[in-house]
Design a protein around this motif. Structure first.
Motif, PDB file in Angstrom:
ATOM      1  N   ASP A  89      17.061  26.205 -31.562  1.00  0.00           N
ATOM      2  CA  ASP A  89      17.773  24.888 -30.941  1.00  0.00           C
ATOM      3  C   ASP A  89      16.949  24.455 -29.981  1.00  0.00           C
ATOM      4  O   ASP A  89      16.907  23.125 -29.652  1.00  0.00           O
ATOM      5  CB  ASP A  89      19.200  24.862 -30.962  1.00  0.00           C
ATOM      6  N   THR A 141      15.428  20.374 -36.232  1.00  0.00           N
ATOM      7  CA  THR A 141      16.361  18.983 -36.118  1.00  0.00           C
ATOM      8  C   THR A 141      17.234  19.333 -34.851  1.00  0.00           C
ATOM      9  O   THR A 141      17.277  20.467 -34.686  1.00  0.00           O
ATOM     10  CB  THR A 141      17.118  18.808 -37.320  1.00  0.00           C
ATOM     11  N   ARG A 142      18.072  18.288 -34.548  1.00  0.00           N
ATOM     12  CA  ARG A 142      18.939  18.814 -33.666  1.00  0.00           C
ATOM     13  C   ARG A 142      20.228  19.214 -34.334  1.00  0.00           C
ATOM     14  O   ARG A 142      20.240  19.562 -35.709  1.00  0.00           O
ATOM     15  CB  ARG A 142      19.676  17.417 -33.359  1.00  0.00           C
TER      16      ARG A 142
END
Length: 226
Positions: A89, A141-142
């Motif tokens: 992340d 992605t977030r």
């Protein structure tokens, strides 16, 4: 009132004693014959029973050895490289692509990062001696972000014509829409979502085991689409 318990009466008289003795002798003879027959059957069947016991032991030993070998390989892979979801992340797109390349190398796929302008829906390409070529499209992605069907279309369209791939995979640290997963399953484009990424990167499951990627027997599935 409750029924009285049944009680056996002792034989009375010579005739009853003789009858009881005859019945007892018959039961004893029958038991001896049954025992003899059982022993004979076991004597004749012992090679088969021994073979079954040996076969069961061999299968059990093979299964245990296979399980131990799988655990050892997973441990060795984890010792080489382990990446957590939190680390994914925190990466940017380029770092994510490099991480996926390193995971493929860990699993025995000599791989290179090719992502960038004009990559034709391939960020990482790996070649395996037995399983052929794999094309990976990385979608960082977030947290909570979803990958749509358009990515699947693009990967399917270029895997064979542009990259001569045997396997195509889309990997994200987020999730996929329901339509994109269904489309990928129908058209042979594998997908790795957040849960599968954790199993691949954190627990040490090899990607080809996680996705059930075939060996050369089915090679050229995307190439034939060229």
């Amino acid at each position: 009132m409750g029924r009285k318990p049944l009680r056996l009466r002792r034989p009375r008289g010579v005739s009853e004693v003789v009858s009881a003795a005859v019945v007892g002798l018959a039961v004893l003879v029958l038991a001896m014959r049954m025992t003899t027959a059982a022993v004979g059957a076991l004597r004749e069947a012992w090679p088969v029973l021994l073979a079954l016991v040996f076969l069961a032991g061999t299968v059990g030993a093979w299964w245990n050895a296979r399980a131990m070998g799988r655990r050892r390989r997973d441990a060795e892979r984890l010792a080489m490289l382990r990446i957590t979801l939190a680390e994914f992340d925190a990466m940017d797109d380029r770092q994510f692509e490099h991480a996926l390349r390193d995971l493929l190398v860990r699993d025995g796929w000599p791989a290179r990062r090719v992502g960038g302008g004009g990559d034709q829906a391939a960020d990482v390409i790996g070649d395996h001696m037995r399983r052929g070529r794999i094309v990976v499209q990385a979608k960082h992605t977030r947290v909570g972000g979803k990958v749509g069907s358009s990515v699947m279309y693009a990967v399917k369209g270029t895997a064979g014509p542009a990259h001569r791939a045997d396997h195509a995979v889309v990997v994200t640290n987020g999730t996929f829409t329901r339509d994109s997963m269904a489309w990928g399953d129908r058209h042979g484009v594998h997908w790795v979502d957040r849960d599968k990424l954790r199993r691949w990167a954190e627990t040490g499951t090899a990607l080809h085991e996680l996705l059930g990627l075939s060996a050369r027997a089915r090679r050229g599935r995307f190439k034939r689409a060229a």
